[in-house]
Design a protein around this motif. Structure first.
Motif, PDB file in Angstrom:
ATOM      1  N   ILE A 192       0.569  -1.241   0.460  1.00 45.88           N
ATOM      2  CA  ILE A 192       0.100   0.050  -0.157  1.00 45.88           C
ATOM      3  C   ILE A 192       1.593   1.103   0.173  1.00 45.88           C
ATOM      4  O   ILE A 192       0.671   2.463  -0.437  1.00 45.88           O
ATOM      5  CB  ILE A 192      -1.358   0.150   1.027  1.00 45.88           C
ATOM      6  N   GLY A 193       2.163   1.737   0.359  1.00 48.12           N
ATOM      7  CA  GLY A 193       2.870   2.706   0.774  1.00 48.12           C
ATOM      8  C   GLY A 193       4.463   1.867   0.179  1.00 48.12           C
ATOM      9  O   GLY A 193       4.895   1.014   0.060  1.00 48.12           O
ATOM     10  N   GLY A 194       5.425   3.191  -0.499  1.00 51.68           N
ATOM     11  CA  GLY A 194       6.382   2.779  -0.132  1.00 51.68           C
ATOM     12  C   GLY A 194       7.331   4.465  -0.395  1.00 51.68           C
ATOM     13  O   GLY A 194       6.631   5.202   0.063  1.00 51.68           O
ATOM     14  N   ILE A 195       8.885   3.376  -0.266  1.00 54.36           N
ATOM     15  CA  ILE A 195       9.579   5.093   0.325  1.00 54.36           C
ATOM     16  C   ILE A 195      11.242   5.097   0.002  1.00 54.36           C
ATOM     17  O   ILE A 195      11.289   4.026  -0.418  1.00 54.36           O
ATOM     18  CB  ILE A 195       9.857   5.133   1.836  1.00 54.36           C
ATOM     19  N   LEU A 196      11.381   5.909  -0.768  1.00 51.66           N
ATOM     20  CA  LEU A 196      12.634   5.528  -1.780  1.00 51.66           C
ATOM     21  C   LEU A 196      12.821   7.055  -0.832  1.00 51.66           C
ATOM     22  O   LEU A 196      12.282   8.353  -1.023  1.00 51.66           O
ATOM     23  CB  LEU A 196      12.127   6.373  -3.160  1.00 51.66           C
ATOM     24  N   CYS A 197      14.118   6.694  -0.807  1.00 54.53           N
ATOM     25  CA  CYS A 197      14.884   7.600   0.065  1.00 54.53           C
ATOM     26  C   CYS A 197      16.486   8.378  -0.722  1.00 54.53           C
ATOM     27  O   CYS A 197      17.198   7.130  -0.881  1.00 54.53           O
ATOM     28  CB  CYS A 197      15.791   7.428   1.577  1.00 54.53           C
ATOM     29  N   GLU A 198      17.050   9.186  -0.938  1.00 54.34           N
ATOM     30  CA  GLU A 198      18.002   9.782  -1.973  1.00 54.34           C
ATOM     31  C   GLU A 198      17.965  10.688  -0.982  1.00 54.34           C
ATOM     32  O   GLU A 198      18.440  12.106  -0.535  1.00 54.34           O
ATOM     33  CB  GLU A 198      17.934  10.140  -3.168  1.00 54.34           C
ATOM     34  N   ARG A 199      20.175  10.187  -1.476  1.00 51.51           N
ATOM     35  CA  ARG A 199      21.125  11.468  -0.183  1.00 51.51           C
ATOM     36  C   ARG A 199      21.511  12.575  -1.540  1.00 51.51           C
ATOM     37  O   ARG A 199      22.186  11.607  -2.978  1.00 51.51           O
ATOM     38  CB  ARG A 199      22.567  10.668  -0.109  1.00 51.51           C
ATOM     39  N   VAL A 200      21.322  13.377  -1.604  1.00 58.45           N
ATOM     40  CA  VAL A 200      21.419  14.602  -2.729  1.00 58.45           C
ATOM     41  C   VAL A 200      23.018  14.575  -2.035  1.00 58.45           C
ATOM     42  O   VAL A 200      23.447  15.422  -3.281  1.00 58.45           O
ATOM     43  CB  VAL A 200      20.626  15.521  -2.249  1.00 58.45           C
ATOM     44  N   GLY A 201      23.566  14.334  -1.101  1.00 61.63           N
ATOM     45  CA  GLY A 201      24.760  15.700  -0.638  1.00 61.63           C
ATOM     46  C   GLY A 201      24.787  16.089   0.569  1.00 61.63           C
ATOM     47  O   GLY A 201      23.716  15.928   1.647  1.00 61.63           O
ATOM     48  N   GLU A 202      26.056  16.554   0.622  1.00 61.42           N
ATOM     49  CA  GLU A 202      26.201  17.781   1.972  1.00 61.42           C
ATOM     50  C   GLU A 202      25.283  18.805   1.881  1.00 61.42           C
ATOM     51  O   GLU A 202      25.426  19.915   0.682  1.00 61.42           O
ATOM     52  CB  GLU A 202      27.615  17.505   2.438  1.00 61.42           C
ATOM     53  N   GLY A 203      24.655  19.527   2.930  1.00 63.02           N
ATOM     54  CA  GLY A 203      24.064  20.627   3.304  1.00 63.02           C
ATOM     55  C   GLY A 203      25.652  21.860   3.353  1.00 63.02           C
ATOM     56  O   GLY A 203      26.098  21.341   3.278  1.00 63.02           O
ATOM     57  N   LEU A 204      25.045  22.994   4.196  1.00 63.91           N
ATOM     58  CA  LEU A 204      25.387  24.282   4.569  1.00 63.91           C
ATOM     59  C   LEU A 204      26.254  23.619   6.096  1.00 63.91           C
ATOM     60  O   LEU A 204      25.085  22.332   6.849  1.00 63.91           O
ATOM     61  CB  LEU A 204      24.997  24.926   4.857  1.00 63.91           C
ATOM     62  N   ASP A 205      27.188  23.980   6.517  1.00 61.40           N
ATOM     63  CA  ASP A 205      27.395  23.528   7.654  1.00 61.40           C
ATOM     64  C   ASP A 205      27.294  22.177   8.223  1.00 61.40           C
ATOM     65  O   ASP A 205      26.682  21.975   9.626  1.00 61.40           O
ATOM     66  CB  ASP A 205      26.696  24.642   8.946  1.00 61.40           C
ATOM     67  N   GLY A 206      27.476  21.011   7.576  1.00 58.05           N
ATOM     68  CA  GLY A 206      27.814  19.868   7.993  1.00 58.05           C
ATOM     69  C   GLY A 206      26.754  18.897   7.892  1.00 58.05           C
ATOM     70  O   GLY A 206      26.110  18.344   8.560  1.00 58.05           O
ATOM     71  N   CYS A 207      25.264  19.775   7.622  1.00 62.24           N
ATOM     72  CA  CYS A 207      24.016  19.041   7.259  1.00 62.24           C
ATOM     73  C   CYS A 207      24.149  17.753   6.051  1.00 62.24           C
ATOM     74  O   CYS A 207      24.559  17.923   5.126  1.00 62.24           O
ATOM     75  CB  CYS A 207      23.051  20.047   7.284  1.00 62.24           C
ATOM     76  N   ALA A 208      22.563  17.043   6.162  1.00 60.16           N
ATOM     77  CA  ALA A 208      22.965  16.433   5.340  1.00 60.16           C
ATOM     78  C   ALA A 208      21.847  16.166   4.911  1.00 60.16           C
ATOM     79  O   ALA A 208      20.992  16.868   5.203  1.00 60.16           O
ATOM     80  CB  ALA A 208      22.641  14.579   6.445  1.00 60.16           C
ATOM     81  N   LEU A 209      22.325  16.243   3.411  1.00 61.57           N
ATOM     82  CA  LEU A 209      20.999  16.846   2.809  1.00 61.57           C
ATOM     83  C   LEU A 209      19.947  15.467   2.260  1.00 61.57           C
ATOM     84  O   LEU A 209      20.651  14.617   1.524  1.00 61.57           O
ATOM     85  CB  LEU A 209      21.393  16.997   0.864  1.00 61.57           C
ATOM     86  N   ILE A 210      18.957  15.306   2.231  1.00 59.26           N
ATOM     87  CA  ILE A 210      17.693  13.488   1.845  1.00 59.26           C
ATOM     88  C   ILE A 210      16.618  14.267   1.492  1.00 59.26           C
ATOM     89  O   ILE A 210      16.115  14.806   2.160  1.00 59.26           O
ATOM     90  CB  ILE A 210      18.621  13.092   2.907  1.00 59.26           C
ATOM     91  N   VAL A 211      16.711  13.766   0.226  1.00 54.33           N
ATOM     92  CA  VAL A 211      15.156  13.597   0.110  1.00 54.33           C
ATOM     93  C   VAL A 211      14.703  11.641   0.265  1.00 54.33           C
ATOM     94  O   VAL A 211      14.451  11.156  -0.211  1.00 54.33           O
ATOM     95  CB  VAL A 211      14.951  14.088  -1.865  1.00 54.33           C
ATOM     96  N   ALA A 212      13.708  12.513   1.147  1.00 58.64           N
ATOM     97  CA  ALA A 212      12.220  11.258   1.329  1.00 58.64           C
ATOM     98  C   ALA A 212      11.167  11.261   0.328  1.00 58.64           C
ATOM     99  O   ALA A 212      10.224  11.973   0.387  1.00 58.64           O
ATOM    100  CB  ALA A 212      12.812  11.165   2.707  1.00 58.64           C
ATOM    101  N   GLY A 213      11.082  10.716  -0.665  1.00 59.82           N
ATOM    102  CA  GLY A 213       9.677  10.434  -1.684  1.00 59.82           C
ATOM    103  C   GLY A 213       8.691   9.380  -0.558  1.00 59.82           C
ATOM    104  O   GLY A 213       8.716   8.089  -0.100  1.00 59.82           O
ATOM    105  N   ILE A 214       7.633   9.778  -1.131  1.00 61.20           N
ATOM    106  CA  ILE A 214       6.399   8.642   0.160  1.00 61.20           C
ATOM    107  C   ILE A 214       5.302   8.058  -1.547  1.00 61.20           C
ATOM    108  O   ILE A 214       4.370   9.416  -1.440  1.00 61.20           O
ATOM    109  CB  ILE A 214       6.057   9.046   1.176  1.00 61.20           C
ATOM    110  N   GLY A 215       4.845   7.341  -1.218  1.00 59.45           N
ATOM    111  CA  GLY A 215       4.319   6.689  -2.216  1.00 59.45           C
ATOM    112  C   GLY A 215       2.668   6.062  -1.236  1.00 59.45           C
ATOM    113  O   GLY A 215       3.316   5.131  -1.080  1.00 59.45           O
ATOM    114  N   LEU A 216       1.829   7.033  -0.986  1.00 61.31           N
ATOM    115  CA  LEU A 216       0.636   5.746  -0.700  1.00 61.31           C
ATOM    116  C   LEU A 216      -0.444   6.894  -1.553  1.00 61.31           C
ATOM    117  O   LEU A 216      -1.601   6.819  -2.091  1.00 61.31           O
ATOM    118  CB  LEU A 216       0.206   6.752   1.245  1.00 61.31           C
ATOM    119  N   ASN A 217      -0.609   4.458  -1.710  1.00 58.24           N
ATOM    120  CA  ASN A 217      -2.278   4.246  -2.425  1.00 58.24           C
ATOM    121  C   ASN A 217      -3.160   4.609  -1.538  1.00 58.24           C
ATOM    122  O   ASN A 217      -3.455   4.058  -0.606  1.00 58.24           O
ATOM    123  CB  ASN A 217      -2.518   3.214  -2.889  1.00 58.24           C
TER     124      ASN A 217
END
Ligand code: BTN
Length: 267
Positions: free
Chosen positions: A131-156
């Motif tokens: 019924i639901g799936g998740i796709l997390c993608e690491r984009v790289g580094e943000g500013l000041d040591g932040c991690a940039l991660i995009v998390a996508g959710i599909g929910l039927n």
């Protein structure tokens, strides 16, 4: 001298313990996008100062993406297709379990209507249907040591019989399971609300922060499982999860093996 010896004996934590204080920004709606993940990945790459918790939702996706290079198919105006940005410091060893934290939040949203379970690592099922799936993608580094991660959710949500039958794996939706029609925007708001606690637990403690809720919704220890990773199939008895949320199986040989990716099914 004693202090020097201690610093050798104890593992050095390179990242300070961070108390996560995650909140979502107001939802940015689009009528149609190729993929909310692709859209937000591109934005975050262009602007690493894109706010933590930015949320992009689309009424339709023309090129939705799933895990392992699969397509994610969702008919327009029926389902939730949403992505959000994590732009904050996070210990690198926490990153692989982010999608597991999200799967807990999805379960907590929909359990008012159905009985969801989690299929490791992060598929949300009702019965044996996804019924639901998740796709997390690491984009790289943000500013000041932040991690940039995009998390996508599909929910039927309101996917009907015809839509479900057109997908090459068993899938279901809230509407198919309950016989009712749902207001997608309202379910999205419930979802965002339910995600905050598991994301904060994960952001502060990694998999340890969600272990109990995750384990309570996924396979029971002692279940025979088969795992397929690429062309390789392995069977074993499920022993539980590693500190980082990887799957531990005991093989016939007695060896305990840790799997970091793969598709599981009942053996
Ligand atoms: C999976 O394969 O289970 C992951 C599916 C993730 C789908 C969502 S829909 C919103 C976001 N945009 C995409 O292109 N993919 C994710």
């Amino acid at each position: 001298m004693i202090a020097a010896m201690r610093s050798i004996a104890q593992p050095v934590r390179r990242f300070p313990i961070i108390r996560s204080n995650f909140r979502f920004q107001p939802v940015e709606w689009h009528d149609s996008l190729p993929s909310t993940n692709t859209f937000l990945v591109e934005r975050a790459k262009l602007d690493p100062a894109t706010p933590h918790g930015t949320v992009v939702a689309a009424r339709a996706q023309t090129a939705g993406r799933g895990r392992q290079q699969r397509a994610w198919v969702a008919a327009p105006n029926e389902n939730i297709t949403v992505s959000f940005l994590w732009n904050a410091p996070v210990a690198p060893e926490f990153v692989p379990s982010m999608a597991q934290a999200i799967s807990v939040g999805i379960c907590e949203t929909i359990e008012a209507y159905v009985v969801p379970t989690i299929k490791w690592p992060n598929d949300v099922l009702v019965g044996r249907k996804k019924i639901g799936g998740i796709l997390c993608e690491r984009v790289g580094e943000g500013l000041d040591g932040c991690a940039l991660i995009v998390a996508g959710i599909g929910l039927n949500v309101n996917m009907g019989r015809e839509g479900a039958d057109a997908i090459d794996q068993p899938v279901t939706s809230l509407a198919l399971e309950t016989g009712g029609a749902f207001v997608t925007d309202a379910v999205l708001l419930q979802l965002l609300d339910a995600l905050v606690a598991p994301l904060n637990a994960w952001g502060s403690q990694g998999f340890a922060g969600i272990r109990d809720t995750y384990a309570g919704r996924s396979a029971a220890v002692g279940t025979p499982l088969r795992i397929r990773d690429g062309d390789k199939h392995t069977m074993g008895i499920f022993q539980g999860y590693s500190e980082q949320g990887a799957l531990v199986l005991r093989l016939d040989s007695g060896e305990e093996r840790v799997f970091y990716s793969g598709d599981i099914s009942g053996a």
